[in-house]
Design a protein around this motif. Sequence first.
Motif, PDB file in Angstrom:
ATOM      1  N   GLN A  31       0.838  -1.196   0.000  1.00 56.27           N
ATOM      2  CA  GLN A  31       0.000   0.000   0.000  1.00 56.27           C
ATOM      3  C   GLN A  31       0.878   1.254   0.000  1.00 56.27           C
ATOM      4  O   GLN A  31       0.641   2.190  -0.771  1.00 56.27           O
ATOM      5  CB  GLN A  31      -0.874  -0.037   1.245  1.00 56.27           C
ATOM      6  N   ALA A  32       1.888   1.278   0.849  1.00 56.92           N
ATOM      7  CA  ALA A  32       2.798   2.426   0.924  1.00 56.92           C
ATOM      8  C   ALA A  32       3.556   2.604  -0.387  1.00 56.92           C
ATOM      9  O   ALA A  32       3.736   3.724  -0.862  1.00 56.92           O
ATOM     10  CB  ALA A  32       3.768   2.246   2.087  1.00 56.92           C
ATOM     11  N   TYR A  33       3.988   1.492  -0.986  1.00 59.39           N
ATOM     12  CA  TYR A  33       4.716   1.542  -2.259  1.00 59.39           C
ATOM     13  C   TYR A  33       3.863   2.184  -3.357  1.00 59.39           C
ATOM     14  O   TYR A  33       4.284   3.127  -4.024  1.00 59.39           O
ATOM     15  CB  TYR A  33       5.134   0.125  -2.672  1.00 59.39           C
ATOM     16  N   PHE A  34       2.653   1.670  -3.523  1.00 56.82           N
ATOM     17  CA  PHE A  34       1.794   2.190  -4.584  1.00 56.82           C
ATOM     18  C   PHE A  34       1.292   3.599  -4.266  1.00 56.82           C
ATOM     19  O   PHE A  34       1.046   4.391  -5.170  1.00 56.82           O
ATOM     20  CB  PHE A  34       0.648   1.227  -4.883  1.00 56.82           C
ATOM     21  N   LEU A  35       1.162   3.921  -3.000  1.00 57.49           N
ATOM     22  CA  LEU A  35       0.798   5.289  -2.626  1.00 57.49           C
ATOM     23  C   LEU A  35       1.926   6.249  -2.996  1.00 57.49           C
ATOM     24  O   LEU A  35       1.667   7.352  -3.480  1.00 57.49           O
ATOM     25  CB  LEU A  35       0.474   5.383  -1.136  1.00 57.49           C
ATOM     26  N   ASP A  95      -4.438   4.204 -13.536  1.00 54.19           N
ATOM     27  CA  ASP A  95      -3.797   2.914 -13.303  1.00 54.19           C
ATOM     28  C   ASP A  95      -3.163   2.873 -11.916  1.00 54.19           C
ATOM     29  O   ASP A  95      -3.304   1.889 -11.191  1.00 54.19           O
ATOM     30  CB  ASP A  95      -2.730   2.676 -14.390  1.00 54.19           C
ATOM     31  N   LEU A  96      -2.485   3.944 -11.534  1.00 52.20           N
ATOM     32  CA  LEU A  96      -1.870   4.008 -10.207  1.00 52.20           C
ATOM     33  C   LEU A  96      -2.912   3.945  -9.099  1.00 52.20           C
ATOM     34  O   LEU A  96      -2.739   3.247  -8.102  1.00 52.20           O
ATOM     35  CB  LEU A  96      -1.051   5.293 -10.062  1.00 52.20           C
ATOM     36  N   LEU A 100      -3.280   1.037  -6.206  1.00 49.50           N
ATOM     37  CA  LEU A 100      -3.304   1.396  -4.791  1.00 49.50           C
ATOM     38  C   LEU A 100      -4.504   0.797  -4.069  1.00 49.50           C
ATOM     39  O   LEU A 100      -4.395   0.323  -2.946  1.00 49.50           O
ATOM     40  CB  LEU A 100      -3.311   2.923  -4.660  1.00 49.50           C
ATOM     41  N   THR A 101      -5.645   0.777  -4.729  1.00 52.63           N
ATOM     42  CA  THR A 101      -6.861   0.296  -4.070  1.00 52.63           C
ATOM     43  C   THR A 101      -6.926  -1.232  -3.985  1.00 52.63           C
ATOM     44  O   THR A 101      -7.810  -1.760  -3.329  1.00 52.63           O
ATOM     45  CB  THR A 101      -8.121   0.839  -4.766  1.00 52.63           C
TER      46      THR A 101
END
Length: 150
Positions: A31-35, A95-96, A100-101
């Motif tokens: 989650q932190a990575y994609f955020l 896409d990002l 994230l979701t």
Amino acid sequence: MADSVLFSGVVENEFLKEHKSFFEESNTLKQAYFLGAYCNGVIGQSYFSKISPKNITFKKWLSNQVINSTNLLKIHEKAYYFHRKLQLFGNRLEDLRTLLTRYTSDGKNPAKSKVSFAFSKGYCDYEIFKDKHPSKEDKNQNSEGEKNGQ
């Protein structure tokens, strides 16, 4: 065509495979990575917003935040707020947000340093991705969304 390359299509093979065991520890780290990647996208597009050109409000706000597992939701909400408010368009940003979701908290609370590392890695990896796979969206951030009616 370079414009069709999305982060979701290359993230596993190009960026995460060398840190696979690190990210398997907790969904919070993913989650932190994609955020981090999403925040990079929002900051990049905010600067080119037609609603408020050269906007750096989110960038300034983010620079004053502590990156830890308890603040991830607050950071996500603020990023999404600017995404909507500044009418930031484009397939890459959507896409990002979708990536994230996919990951919800799994109840684990990894060390603050690990969460901060994951966020920073996502932020930096997305910058590398944009350099490797340039797109019209990166140069003229919102014109594609307006043409596509997004």
